[in-house]
Design a protein around this motif. Sequence first.
Motif, PDB file in Angstrom:
ATOM      1  N   ARG A  38       4.210  13.877  -4.696  1.00  0.00           N
ATOM      2  CA  ARG A  38       3.710  15.102  -5.367  1.00  0.00           C
ATOM      3  C   ARG A  38       4.860  16.065  -5.644  1.00  0.00           C
ATOM      4  NH1 ARG A  38      -1.982  17.247  -4.298  1.00  0.00           N
ATOM      5  NH2 ARG A  38      -3.132  15.451  -3.554  1.00  0.00           N
ATOM      6  N   GLN A  39       5.692  16.296  -4.622  1.00  0.00           N
ATOM      7  CA  GLN A  39       6.816  17.220  -4.774  1.00  0.00           C
ATOM      8  C   GLN A  39       7.795  16.742  -5.843  1.00  0.00           C
ATOM      9  OE1 GLN A  39       8.343  17.432  -0.774  1.00  0.00           O
ATOM     10  NE2 GLN A  39       6.900  19.032  -0.168  1.00  0.00           N
ATOM     11  N   LEU A  40       8.000  15.427  -5.912  1.00  0.00           N
ATOM     12  CA  LEU A  40       8.927  14.858  -6.895  1.00  0.00           C
ATOM     13  C   LEU A  40       8.268  14.636  -8.255  1.00  0.00           C
ATOM     14  CD1 LEU A  40      10.667  12.279  -4.533  1.00  0.00           C
ATOM     15  CD2 LEU A  40      11.650  14.425  -5.418  1.00  0.00           C
ATOM     16  N   ARG A  41       6.951  14.876  -8.328  1.00  0.00           N
ATOM     17  CA  ARG A  41       6.168  14.713  -9.563  1.00  0.00           C
ATOM     18  C   ARG A  41       6.295  13.290 -10.116  1.00  0.00           C
ATOM     19  NH1 ARG A  41       3.740  19.002 -11.015  1.00  0.00           N
ATOM     20  NH2 ARG A  41       3.529  18.570 -13.209  1.00  0.00           N
ATOM     21  N   LEU A  42       6.097  12.324  -9.235  1.00  0.00           N
ATOM     22  CA  LEU A  42       6.161  10.917  -9.613  1.00  0.00           C
ATOM     23  C   LEU A  42       4.786  10.404 -10.025  1.00  0.00           C
ATOM     24  CD1 LEU A  42       8.327   9.551  -6.648  1.00  0.00           C
ATOM     25  CD2 LEU A  42       9.112  10.165  -8.942  1.00  0.00           C
ATOM     26  N   GLY A  43       4.774   9.465 -10.959  1.00  0.00           N
ATOM     27  CA  GLY A  43       3.536   8.785 -11.342  1.00  0.00           C
ATOM     28  C   GLY A  43       2.429   9.735 -11.736  1.00  0.00           C
ATOM     29  N   VAL A  44       1.287   9.611 -11.066  1.00  0.00           N
ATOM     30  CA  VAL A  44       0.121  10.438 -11.403  1.00  0.00           C
ATOM     31  C   VAL A  44       0.393  11.916 -11.181  1.00  0.00           C
ATOM     32  CG1 VAL A  44      -1.531   8.581 -10.938  1.00  0.00           C
ATOM     33  CG2 VAL A  44      -0.958  10.201  -9.110  1.00  0.00           C
ATOM     34  N   ASN A  47       0.850  -1.197   0.000  1.00  0.00           N
ATOM     35  CA  ASN A  47       0.000   0.000   0.000  1.00  0.00           C
ATOM     36  C   ASN A  47       0.886   1.249   0.000  1.00  0.00           C
ATOM     37  OD1 ASN A  47      -1.005  -2.331   1.541  1.00  0.00           O
ATOM     38  ND2 ASN A  47      -2.908  -1.190   1.752  1.00  0.00           N
ATOM     39  N   ALA A  48       1.857   1.287   0.881  1.00  0.00           N
ATOM     40  CA  ALA A  48       2.748   2.438   1.015  1.00  0.00           C
ATOM     41  C   ALA A  48       3.641   2.599  -0.214  1.00  0.00           C
ATOM     42  CB  ALA A  48       3.602   2.296   2.275  1.00  0.00           C
ATOM     43  N   GLU A  49       4.115   1.499  -0.764  1.00  0.00           N
ATOM     44  CA  GLU A  49       4.994   1.566  -1.932  1.00  0.00           C
ATOM     45  C   GLU A  49       4.273   2.171  -3.134  1.00  0.00           C
ATOM     46  OE1 GLU A  49       8.489   1.041  -4.286  1.00  0.00           O
ATOM     47  OE2 GLU A  49       8.072   1.359  -2.166  1.00  0.00           O
ATOM     48  N   LEU A  50       3.013   1.836  -3.322  1.00  0.00           N
ATOM     49  CA  LEU A  50       2.256   2.412  -4.437  1.00  0.00           C
ATOM     50  C   LEU A  50       2.072   3.917  -4.266  1.00  0.00           C
ATOM     51  CD1 LEU A  50      -0.300  -0.466  -5.004  1.00  0.00           C
ATOM     52  CD2 LEU A  50       1.552   0.230  -6.553  1.00  0.00           C
ATOM     53  N   VAL A  51       1.856   4.366  -3.049  1.00  0.00           N
ATOM     54  CA  VAL A  51       1.741   5.805  -2.794  1.00  0.00           C
ATOM     55  C   VAL A  51       3.102   6.470  -2.980  1.00  0.00           C
ATOM     56  CG1 VAL A  51       1.225   7.568  -1.051  1.00  0.00           C
ATOM     57  CG2 VAL A  51      -0.245   5.559  -1.254  1.00  0.00           C
ATOM     58  N   ARG A  52       4.151   5.856  -2.456  1.00  0.00           N
ATOM     59  CA  ARG A  52       5.508   6.425  -2.530  1.00  0.00           C
ATOM     60  C   ARG A  52       5.961   6.652  -3.968  1.00  0.00           C
ATOM     61  NH1 ARG A  52      10.574   5.373  -3.489  1.00  0.00           N
ATOM     62  NH2 ARG A  52      10.210   3.225  -4.117  1.00  0.00           N
ATOM     63  N   THR A  53       5.557   5.759  -4.869  1.00  0.00           N
ATOM     64  CA  THR A  53       5.968   5.858  -6.269  1.00  0.00           C
ATOM     65  C   THR A  53       4.978   6.636  -7.135  1.00  0.00           C
ATOM     66  OG1 THR A  53       5.003   3.684  -6.726  1.00  0.00           O
ATOM     67  CG2 THR A  53       7.363   3.748  -6.169  1.00  0.00           C
ATOM     68  N   GLY A  54       3.969   7.238  -6.498  1.00  0.00           N
ATOM     69  CA  GLY A  54       3.014   8.060  -7.237  1.00  0.00           C
ATOM     70  C   GLY A  54       1.980   7.274  -8.015  1.00  0.00           C
ATOM     71  N   MET A  55       1.762   6.032  -7.647  1.00  0.00           N
ATOM     72  CA  MET A  55       0.793   5.188  -8.339  1.00  0.00           C
ATOM     73  C   MET A  55      -0.579   5.210  -7.681  1.00  0.00           C
ATOM     74  SD  MET A  55       2.388   3.883 -10.900  1.00  0.00           S
ATOM     75  CE  MET A  55       3.379   5.362 -11.017  1.00  0.00           C
ATOM     76  N   ALA A  56      -0.697   5.900  -6.526  1.00  0.00           N
ATOM     77  CA  ALA A  56      -1.966   5.897  -5.791  1.00  0.00           C
ATOM     78  C   ALA A  56      -2.101   7.162  -4.959  1.00  0.00           C
ATOM     79  CB  ALA A  56      -2.037   4.674  -4.874  1.00  0.00           C
ATOM     80  N   TRP A  57      -3.346   7.525  -4.726  1.00  0.00           N
ATOM     81  CA  TRP A  57      -3.701   8.586  -3.800  1.00  0.00           C
ATOM     82  C   TRP A  57      -4.002   7.948  -2.448  1.00  0.00           C
ATOM     83  CZ3 TRP A  57      -4.781   8.960  -8.868  1.00  0.00           C
ATOM     84  CH2 TRP A  57      -4.786  10.209  -9.496  1.00  0.00           C
TER      85      TRP A  57
END
Length: 163
Positions: free
Chosen positions: A140-146, A107-117
């Motif tokens: 968000r700051q790193l503009r990853l994924g979504v 769950n955390a990894e998907l958020v960390r990589t910008g794949m989830a809110w």
Amino acid sequence: MRWSKAGWVFVGVCIVLQLSGLDVFAWEGTVTRVLDGDSLRVKTRGRVETIRLFGIDCPEHGQAGWAEAKRRATVLMTGKEVSIVPVDVDRYGRTVAVVKRPGLVVNAELVRTGMAWVHPFYCKSEPFCQELEQLERSARQLRLGVWRDERPVPPWKWKQRHR
């Protein structure tokens, strides 16, 4: 789905136990299929269970980022042994859970990589949700994924527009 105060207390206790390593309600299984970024099937004791990842929401089918989120989730989980820490059962009968592999909380990894809110309705003030919110701010700051999009639309709002 509306949660009672007792339901939130239960969630909080489960998450504290999970984060402390005391996965008293956890069970093990093998991921047989990733349905989308935040839903999967896990085989355990001869049966297959459908799991919905707790506290997060990945892009919906047809939404920008959906394929990328599904690919990332597939790489992280398909064919892997996982620990399922149940939190709830949703209206579709799926187990809502924190999914772990050794050294990784999916769950955390998907958020960390910008794949989830982080889903603001289902993930409130528990320590786990606060950790997820920090990971989302960083992505968000790193503009990853979504977060590469100027104004990404959260899946719960995207669904309302596309029904």
